[in-house]
Design a protein around this motif. Sequence first.
Motif, PDB file in Angstrom:
ATOM      1  N   ASP A 143       0.820  -1.204   0.000  1.00  0.00           N
ATOM      2  CA  ASP A 143       0.000   0.000   0.000  1.00  0.00           C
ATOM      3  C   ASP A 143       0.858   1.259   0.000  1.00  0.00           C
ATOM      4  O   ASP A 143       1.904   1.324   0.648  1.00  0.00           O
ATOM      5  N   ILE A 144       0.368   2.263  -0.693  1.00  0.00           N
ATOM      6  CA  ILE A 144       1.135   3.471  -0.932  1.00  0.00           C
ATOM      7  C   ILE A 144       1.518   4.192   0.355  1.00  0.00           C
ATOM      8  O   ILE A 144       2.566   4.840   0.439  1.00  0.00           O
ATOM      9  N   ASP A 145       0.683   4.048   1.410  1.00  0.00           N
ATOM     10  CA  ASP A 145       0.899   4.819   2.629  1.00  0.00           C
ATOM     11  C   ASP A 145       1.566   4.028   3.752  1.00  0.00           C
ATOM     12  O   ASP A 145       1.712   4.531   4.862  1.00  0.00           O
ATOM     13  N   TYR A 146       1.973   2.790   3.477  1.00  0.00           N
ATOM     14  CA  TYR A 146       2.672   1.958   4.466  1.00  0.00           C
ATOM     15  C   TYR A 146       1.879   1.813   5.774  1.00  0.00           C
ATOM     16  O   TYR A 146       2.452   1.681   6.853  1.00  0.00           O
ATOM     17  N   SER A 147       0.580   1.818   5.691  1.00  0.00           N
ATOM     18  CA  SER A 147      -0.251   1.719   6.891  1.00  0.00           C
ATOM     19  C   SER A 147      -0.151   0.355   7.546  1.00  0.00           C
ATOM     20  O   SER A 147       0.129  -0.661   6.895  1.00  0.00           O
ATOM     21  N   ASN A 148      -0.415   0.321   8.852  1.00  0.00           N
ATOM     22  CA  ASN A 148      -0.785  -0.920   9.533  1.00  0.00           C
ATOM     23  C   ASN A 148      -2.259  -1.153   9.220  1.00  0.00           C
ATOM     24  O   ASN A 148      -3.081  -0.247   9.371  1.00  0.00           O
ATOM     25  N   ILE A 149      -2.600  -2.363   8.793  1.00  0.00           N
ATOM     26  CA  ILE A 149      -3.947  -2.625   8.281  1.00  0.00           C
ATOM     27  C   ILE A 149      -4.612  -3.752   9.071  1.00  0.00           C
ATOM     28  O   ILE A 149      -4.023  -4.820   9.276  1.00  0.00           O
ATOM     29  N   LEU A 150      -5.859  -3.501   9.507  1.00  0.00           N
ATOM     30  CA  LEU A 150      -6.725  -4.542  10.042  1.00  0.00           C
ATOM     31  C   LEU A 150      -7.723  -4.867   8.938  1.00  0.00           C
ATOM     32  O   LEU A 150      -8.554  -4.037   8.578  1.00  0.00           O
ATOM     33  N   HIS A 151      -7.628  -6.083   8.396  1.00  0.00           N
ATOM     34  CA  HIS A 151      -8.405  -6.472   7.223  1.00  0.00           C
ATOM     35  C   HIS A 151      -9.439  -7.518   7.633  1.00  0.00           C
ATOM     36  O   HIS A 151      -9.090  -8.650   7.985  1.00  0.00           O
ATOM     37  N   PHE A 152     -10.719  -7.135   7.585  1.00  0.00           N
ATOM     38  CA  PHE A 152     -11.826  -7.990   8.027  1.00  0.00           C
ATOM     39  C   PHE A 152     -12.540  -8.555   6.799  1.00  0.00           C
ATOM     40  O   PHE A 152     -12.856  -7.815   5.871  1.00  0.00           O
ATOM     41  N   HIS A 153     -12.838  -9.860   6.834  1.00  0.00           N
ATOM     42  CA  HIS A 153     -13.522 -10.457   5.691  1.00  0.00           C
ATOM     43  C   HIS A 153     -14.926 -10.902   6.069  1.00  0.00           C
ATOM     44  O   HIS A 153     -15.167 -11.369   7.182  1.00  0.00           O
ATOM     45  N   PHE A 154     -15.848 -10.769   5.092  1.00  0.00           N
ATOM     46  CA  PHE A 154     -17.245 -11.140   5.301  1.00  0.00           C
ATOM     47  C   PHE A 154     -17.778 -11.883   4.076  1.00  0.00           C
ATOM     48  O   PHE A 154     -17.353 -11.627   2.949  1.00  0.00           O
ATOM     49  N   HIS A 155     -18.687 -12.787   4.334  1.00  0.00           N
ATOM     50  CA  HIS A 155     -19.396 -13.548   3.303  1.00  0.00           C
ATOM     51  C   HIS A 155     -18.411 -14.419   2.499  1.00  0.00           C
ATOM     52  O   HIS A 155     -17.913 -14.023   1.450  1.00  0.00           O
ATOM     53  N   GLY A 156     -18.180 -15.617   2.980  1.00  0.00           N
ATOM     54  CA  GLY A 156     -17.364 -16.540   2.204  1.00  0.00           C
ATOM     55  C   GLY A 156     -15.929 -16.631   2.666  1.00  0.00           C
ATOM     56  O   GLY A 156     -15.613 -16.397   3.827  1.00  0.00           O
ATOM     57  N   MET A 157     -15.035 -16.956   1.730  1.00  0.00           N
ATOM     58  CA  MET A 157     -13.633 -17.232   2.068  1.00  0.00           C
ATOM     59  C   MET A 157     -12.702 -16.526   1.096  1.00  0.00           C
ATOM     60  O   MET A 157     -12.990 -16.419  -0.097  1.00  0.00           O
TER      61      MET A 157
END
Length: 289
Positions: A143-157
């Motif tokens: 990612d362009i901004d080098y963020s720390n990311i919390l990535h949540f997934h929904f509906h499926g896999m």
Amino acid sequence: MLNLQEIPRVKTISKEDFVNQYLKPQKPVVVEQLTADWPAYEKWQLSYISEIAGQKIVPLYDDRPVDHKDGFNEPHAKMKMSEYISLLQREPTNYRIFLYNLMKEVPSLRNDFRWPEIGLRLVKQLPMLFFGGENSKVFMHFDIDYSNILHFHFHGMKQCVLFAPDQTPYLYKVPHSLISREDIDFDNPDLDKWPALGKAKGYITHLNHGEMLYMPEGYWHYMKYLTPGFSMSLRAFPRRLSNLVKAAYNVFVMRHFDNFMRKRKGQIWIDEKNERAVMDTHKRLGIVK
């Protein structure tokens, strides 16, 4: 095959353990039950999104190679959300929604999740959503901004493959960009053609409904939707000064220089960068091809 290890998993985690075991050492982790008490855990299915946001016109992206005519993050098509979700549910499609602030368009979605108290100062103006159809892929990038990311997934896999920033020399990074060579199949890479990948060490996981993946600053990631579904990313600015400087360079210098060169040289610029990705990688590693 790539050298990948499973990302560690925990059911729940305290703020102190997250900070000490994953944030400070910059290691990824999957937290399985962080969303269990969110309204989103029960509500966030594709049918629900279609119901409350069906009339919104959304930007769509596919997996076509970068073209000099494309602007930075310029969508390839647009469609009503209801039509797009019907397409996802009907058949496989390469069209994805990428980095879209749907909550700005539908503020009621903000009531469905809670900002995690996990030791990160999350940017509360930027809860971004991502959608994809069965077998659609997000090319390897950081990612362009080098963020720390919390990535949540929904509906499926969803399958997620990560590489730490120190693995960049092996990933055929395209100069003046955030991506690796787009013609690399990270599901089944040809190591005769891309021998540097054989030296890379990364991570893999499969996110199920409601699970959260922590991606540290500057981590490369390749995503593949195994079923139709969508995800939400919450972000925190980089904690390391060196990454903050890199983020500023990417935002204020690199992307503008790249856009200028695309306009000036056209497709030749794209082709030159792709060639350099291979030449520079092999030269740096002493690989003779």
